[in-house]
Design a protein around this motif. Structure first.
Motif, PDB file in Angstrom:
ATOM      1  N   UNK A   1       0.850  -1.183   0.000  1.00  0.00           N
ATOM      2  CA  UNK A   1       0.000   0.000   0.000  1.00  0.00           C
ATOM      3  C   UNK A   1       0.886   1.234   0.000  1.00  0.00           C
ATOM      4  N   UNK A   2       1.083   1.831  -1.173  1.00  0.00           N
ATOM      5  CA  UNK A   2       1.913   3.025  -1.330  1.00  0.00           C
ATOM      6  C   UNK A   2       3.218   2.857  -0.539  1.00  0.00           C
ATOM      7  N   UNK A   3       3.545   3.823   0.329  1.00  0.00           N
ATOM      8  CA  UNK A   3       4.784   3.762   1.112  1.00  0.00           C
ATOM      9  C   UNK A   3       4.597   2.987   2.407  1.00  0.00           C
ATOM     10  N   UNK A   4       3.377   2.605   2.709  1.00  0.00           N
ATOM     11  CA  UNK A   4       3.083   1.880   3.936  1.00  0.00           C
ATOM     12  C   UNK A   4       2.906   0.397   3.630  1.00  0.00           C
ATOM     13  N   UNK A   5       2.449  -0.357   4.600  1.00  0.00           N
ATOM     14  CA  UNK A   5       2.255  -1.791   4.375  1.00  0.00           C
ATOM     15  C   UNK A   5       0.935  -2.220   5.007  1.00  0.00           C
ATOM     16  N   UNK A   6       0.261  -3.106   4.327  1.00  0.00           N
ATOM     17  CA  UNK A   6      -0.981  -3.660   4.860  1.00  0.00           C
ATOM     18  C   UNK A   6      -0.710  -4.950   5.593  1.00  0.00           C
ATOM     19  N   UNK A   7      -1.451  -5.157   6.673  1.00  0.00           N
ATOM     20  CA  UNK A   7      -1.366  -6.411   7.419  1.00  0.00           C
ATOM     21  C   UNK A   7      -2.750  -7.039   7.419  1.00  0.00           C
ATOM     22  N   UNK A   8      -2.772  -8.349   7.282  1.00  0.00           N
ATOM     23  CA  UNK A   8      -4.048  -9.058   7.283  1.00  0.00           C
ATOM     24  C   UNK A   8      -3.873 -10.355   8.055  1.00  0.00           C
TER      25      UNK A   8
END
Length: 151
Positions: free
Chosen positions: A23-30
């Motif tokens: 996700x862009x410069x960030x990160x998604x966690x699931x």
């Protein structure tokens, strides 16, 4: 990204899993699980995976509690509680247990002091966000819990 893993103690079946998503410069966690609590545990494992691939020794136990107006906001509170404990205790956590009642959560974190040489942290999470925030149960009854983490 898209790493996915299911972790379980020796010879114990587990439905908890996790993955990271870009996700862009960030990160998604699931996180995934047979229950919403397991999905929250999986999301916490994904948060740890953002930081390091190293094994985390469960030497120290930390209890946390949080609540929110709804289950999705509770996920953000949970992940931010973990991030807070990592920052103030200078620890990293690799094992989690969650109990959820309505929109109140009691969680246990197990970990050890952060060691830059051994853990070789990739980044430091700053906070869980409302971006891509979603806690849902699919048609088969399986839960997923996800959001983007600011790194």
């Amino acid at each position: 990204m898209g790493r996915r893993m299911t972790l379980a103690p020796d010879n114990i079946a587990s439905s908890i899993g996790w993955e990271l998503f870009s996700h862009d410069a960030d990160v998604g966690v699931r996180g995934f699980g047979a229950t919403v609590a397991e999905a929250f545990e999986g999301a916490a494992l994904a948060l740890t995976a953002v930081i390091t691939d190293a094994r985390i020794e469960p030497n120290t136990r930390v209890d946390v509690a949080c609540e929110a107006p709804d289950i999705e906001l509770l996920l953000v509170e949970w992940l931010n509680a973990i991030i807070y404990e990592m920052a103030v205790r200078h620890m990293i956590f690799g094992r989690f247990a969650v109990e959820i009642e309505d929109t109140r959560l009691r969680g246990t974190l197990w970990g050890e002091p952060a060691d830059p040489k051994r853990h070789a942290p990739v980044c430091e999470p700053k906070g869980a966000t409302y971006t891509a925030l979603r806690v849902v149960q699919d048609d088969d009854g399986f839960w997923s819990a996800s959001c983007v983490v600011d790194v």
